[in-house]
Every structure is written in structure tokens, then in C-alpha cells.
Write a protein that holds these residues in place. Structure first.
Motif, PDB file in Angstrom:
ATOM      1  N   HIS A 131       0.829  -1.204   0.000  1.00 54.12           N
ATOM      2  CA  HIS A 131       0.000   0.000   0.000  1.00 54.12           C
ATOM      3  C   HIS A 131       0.871   1.264   0.000  1.00 54.12           C
ATOM      4  O   HIS A 131       0.644   2.193  -0.788  1.00 54.12           O
ATOM      5  N   ILE A 132       1.878   1.295   0.866  1.00 54.94           N
ATOM      6  CA  ILE A 132       2.768   2.459   0.925  1.00 54.94           C
ATOM      7  C   ILE A 132       3.520   2.622  -0.394  1.00 54.94           C
ATOM      8  O   ILE A 132       3.629   3.728  -0.933  1.00 54.94           O
ATOM      9  N   GLU A 133       4.021   1.506  -0.927  1.00 52.25           N
ATOM     10  CA  GLU A 133       4.743   1.571  -2.207  1.00 52.25           C
ATOM     11  C   GLU A 133       3.840   2.097  -3.320  1.00 52.25           C
ATOM     12  O   GLU A 133       4.259   2.929  -4.133  1.00 52.25           O
ATOM     13  N   HIS A 137       4.517   5.357  -5.432  1.00 49.68           N
ATOM     14  CA  HIS A 137       4.630   5.202  -6.887  1.00 49.68           C
ATOM     15  C   HIS A 137       3.661   6.145  -7.606  1.00 49.68           C
ATOM     16  O   HIS A 137       4.040   6.847  -8.549  1.00 49.68           O
ATOM     17  N   SER A 138       2.420   6.184  -7.149  1.00 51.83           N
ATOM     18  CA  SER A 138       1.421   7.057  -7.774  1.00 51.83           C
ATOM     19  C   SER A 138       1.837   8.521  -7.695  1.00 51.83           C
ATOM     20  O   SER A 138       1.702   9.269  -8.668  1.00 51.83           O
ATOM     21  N   ALA A 139       2.346   8.924  -6.538  1.00 45.87           N
ATOM     22  CA  ALA A 139       2.788  10.312  -6.382  1.00 45.87           C
ATOM     23  C   ALA A 139       3.971  10.614  -7.298  1.00 45.87           C
ATOM     24  O   ALA A 139       4.045  11.693  -7.906  1.00 45.87           O
ATOM     25  N   LEU A 140       4.884   9.660  -7.434  1.00 46.07           N
ATOM     26  CA  LEU A 140       6.058   9.878  -8.296  1.00 46.07           C
ATOM     27  C   LEU A 140       5.686   9.869  -9.777  1.00 46.07           C
ATOM     28  O   LEU A 140       6.267  10.621 -10.567  1.00 46.07           O
ATOM     29  N   ARG A 156       8.696   3.450 -10.072  1.00 46.78           N
ATOM     30  CA  ARG A 156       8.516   2.223  -9.269  1.00 46.78           C
ATOM     31  C   ARG A 156       9.774   1.948  -8.442  1.00 46.78           C
ATOM     32  O   ARG A 156       9.688   1.682  -7.247  1.00 46.78           O
ATOM     33  N   ALA A 157      10.940   2.025  -9.067  1.00 44.93           N
ATOM     34  CA  ALA A 157      12.187   1.770  -8.338  1.00 44.93           C
ATOM     35  C   ALA A 157      12.406   2.818  -7.244  1.00 44.93           C
ATOM     36  O   ALA A 157      12.823   2.485  -6.129  1.00 44.93           O
ATOM     37  N   LEU A 158      12.112   4.075  -7.544  1.00 42.41           N
ATOM     38  CA  LEU A 158      12.246   5.125  -6.534  1.00 42.41           C
ATOM     39  C   LEU A 158      11.281   4.896  -5.368  1.00 42.41           C
ATOM     40  O   LEU A 158      11.646   5.092  -4.199  1.00 42.41           O
ATOM     41  N   ALA A 159      10.056   4.479  -5.671  1.00 43.99           N
ATOM     42  CA  ALA A 159       9.081   4.192  -4.609  1.00 43.99           C
ATOM     43  C   ALA A 159       9.595   3.074  -3.708  1.00 43.99           C
ATOM     44  O   ALA A 159       9.464   3.136  -2.480  1.00 43.99           O
TER      45      ALA A 159
END
Length: 194
Positions: A131-133, A137-140, A156-159
Motif C-alpha cells: 500500500h505504501i509503495e 509510486h502514484s505520487a512519483l 517504481r524503483a524510486l518508490a
């Protein structure tokens, strides 16, 4: 005629959450729960089931209370990167408890104590981290679409990096009262977003 409960199950669940969060699953006995909740053993079993079931219900309650704040922070309109940075910095600041309790995050505590050998606990930990990821991811992705994050960056990798950092800060904060260690780590990780 059925007897009515002489206690508030919601308040008892919150009290159990606090005790489990402070002591962990193994270090909390049924006698501890009886004393802390102020209700009889039979009432605990009748209302919540076993100690393990009560622990999982407390963990669910913890996640329910944390999720809305994170959703609000990461899905607010406008620039996304400031929100991501604020969340990472908040995790760093909260990882060292101001009153010195160093109790960490209940999900992280569960991950280290129960998840390796308890499938039900492991599922809840994975669900929380997924959920946190997803929120990160959505914000990034939004930041990238708005031109705040370079096209060459992998949201995705940054998240995932930020998720691992944030959960790691909770572990370090449980054992260390040095806020500079966590603050410096957070600031270095945030340079990945520049």
C-alpha cells in the motif's frame, strides 16, 4: 437472557494495540492483557478470540489509523514531490519518539518478530508495504507527468527505495535515539528525486 458486555470492545482493542506495540507479541502474556485491558480472560477470548487473533485485530486497527493520513498526504492536488519529501521527512522525525519510548512502527515490529514464521502476520505486513509503495509510486508518476521528476527516472524503483528507507528508519529509530542519523539518511535518499 444474554449478558451484555461490561466493557467497550473498541477501547479494549485500542488498549491491546498499545500494549502489543510497546512489548511485542511474545513478551505480552494473557495475564498482561487481562491486567492492561481490565477485563477477564474469558471476555477477551469471547470477544477477540485467541491472543494471536487479538494481535492481528490490533495490527489491522493500527493500519486503518495510519493509512488515511498517508493517502491524504500523497494524493493532495498540486506538486507531488514536496508531498513525497514531507512524508519521508515525517517518517524520519517520527522514528525517534520524542518521549524516548523507542517503540518503532507496529508493522515493522511485526515484520521483525512474527512475519518470518507467521503467514497471517506476514500477509498483513506485505499488504501494508504494498500500500505504501503504491501510494509513493502514484505520487512519483504524477510528479513525472507534471515535469517535477525527470523522464529518465523509474518511479517504481524510486518508490521501492523510499519504502525500504522509511521502514529501515523505523527499525533504526527503535534502537537509536539519534535523530541526526535518520534525518541525514532521509535527506541523502531524497537527493534521488532531484
Amino acid at each position: 437472557m444474554a449478558r451484555t458486555k461490561e466493557f467497550d470492545p473498541e477501547a479494549a482493542l485500542q488498549s491491546a494495540l498499545e500494549l502489543f506495540w510497546q512489548r511485542g507479541f511474545e513478551a505480552t502474556s494473557m495475564s498482561d492483557l487481562v491486567e492492561h485491558l481490565g477485563i477477564g480472560r474469558a471476555s477477551i477470548y469471547a470477544t477477540f478470540g485467541s491472543k494471536h487473533e487479538l494481535y492481528l485485530k490490533a495490527l489491522d486497527r493500527y493500519q486503518e489509523s495510519c493509512d488515511p493520513r498517508l493517502v491524504r498526504e500523497l494524493s493532495q492536488p498540486g506538486p507531488a514531490l514536496p508531498a513525497v519529501r514531507a512524508v519521508v521527512r515525517r517518517f524520519a522525525a517520527e522514528s525517534v519518539d520524542a518521549d524516548g519510548r523507542l517503540r518503532g512502527c507496529f508493522v515493522v515490529n511485526t515484520a521483525t518478530e512474527l512475519a518470518p514464521h507467521d503467514p497471517a502476520a506476514a500477509r498483513r505486513v506485505e499488504h501494508s508495504w504494498d500500500h505504501i509503495e503504491t501510494l509513493l509510486h502514484s505520487a512519483l508518476v504524477r510528479a513525472q507527468a507534471q515535469g517535477e521528476l525527470g523522464e529518465d527516472r523509474d518511479p517504481r524503483a524510486l518508490a521501492r527505495v523510499l519504502l525500504v528507507l522509511m521502514q529501515g528508519m523505523r527499525v533504526v529509530g527503535k534502537a537509536s535515539a539519534d535523530p541526526a542519523r535518520l534525518r541525514d539518511a532521509a535527506e541523502q535518499a531524497l537527493t534521488l528525486l532531484d
